[in-house]
Design a protein around this motif. Sequence first.
Motif, PDB file in Angstrom:
ATOM      1  N   GLN A  35     -67.875  -2.843-106.701  1.00 38.60           N
ATOM      2  CA  GLN A  35     -68.640  -1.592-106.660  1.00 38.60           C
ATOM      3  C   GLN A  35     -70.104  -1.832-107.015  1.00 38.60           C
ATOM      4  O   GLN A  35     -71.011  -1.274-106.381  1.00 38.60           O
ATOM      5  N   GLU A  38     -71.855  -3.672-104.116  1.00 37.80           N
ATOM      6  CA  GLU A  38     -72.083  -2.767-102.987  1.00 37.80           C
ATOM      7  C   GLU A  38     -73.220  -1.788-103.281  1.00 37.80           C
ATOM      8  O   GLU A  38     -74.068  -1.514-102.418  1.00 37.80           O
ATOM      9  N   GLU A  47     -75.709   5.089-108.542  1.00 36.78           N
ATOM     10  CA  GLU A  47     -74.365   4.525-108.699  1.00 36.78           C
ATOM     11  C   GLU A  47     -74.394   3.314-109.633  1.00 36.78           C
ATOM     12  O   GLU A  47     -73.487   3.131-110.455  1.00 36.78           O
TER      13      GLU A  47
END
Length: 334
Positions: A35, A38, A47
């Motif tokens: 995660q 990415e 994020e």
Amino acid sequence: MLKLNTFLLTFVLGWLPLQIQAQDVAAQEKVLRDQAAEALWWGDFPELERLFALHRQNDTGPLTPYVRLRAVREGIGSVFRKHKDTGDRYYEELDRLTFEWVKQYPTSHLAHALHVRALYARAWAYRGSGYNNAVPPKAWEDYYKHLGRAQDFVKLKAAIVLGESTGIVYTQMVGRALGWKSQQIWSLGKEGLKLNPDDLGLYEEAIPSMVPKWGGNSRDLDKFVREAVEISGQQFGLGMYAFLYAQAADSQYEHELFEDSLADWSKMKVGWQDLLKYEDTNKSRNQFAYFACIAKDKPTLIEQLAKIDQPDYKGWGSNGARTYETCKRWAMAT
């Protein structure tokens, strides 16, 4: 042979629930790594901030705070370590992107830390991973140029960069590349521990400058390890002893750790047992087995091999697959 196989089977069956737990921990750690990679790849800073903040929380499952932080940093690092197959344009873009984040999020520790990490990566993209004598003069010039930019940025934004342990870890990396003395790197690490005593990376980044091939020596290395154990003993017992000598083996000693350094297997063995209380994973079990093997402790090697879910060759030194097979044959020999 039947007696030995029965012994191994008993351990395997007795350890099965913990093996399943270790698999779950490893899977969750991989999810976090992926995660983070990415999010950085696609430029999703909110994020990244969300993932980075997880290490400050206590309700995110079986992963310890440091394992969550390490997983996110490893995911970030995978994006920054592409210099083997990418040109300067890639690193120029990371340089530009992270600086834009600094401007957009002027109080964000992570944004500032990532810019330091981007400059460090850009420097190494020029230098490459070869020996010093294989680096062209112009590459050295670019290498020190971008490391200098990173150092200047830290000085300019010290209150923010050095206000979180990750920024300090990345600054330690820059300092090591610039040839800072080991005590300067470790002093910075101790400041980071005041902010985040769970961040083992602060200890880890001090190790390379302590080993002989980078100007250190076994005596000073042992002094550092003992000091680190004193600092962390309430939390990790002798776990830091095992952790740091494992890092020293990776940095230089490998199979000769117990011959060429002052590492004491009796302390390291207890240290691994303490460390496993904090992080019991397939990887850590592989490492424990490896050090038992090179310490010639066959009973402990047999015990740990029985608790390994599958071989993780990264935990067995630079020639991991061969070392694992050799140690396994020795363990099975009557």
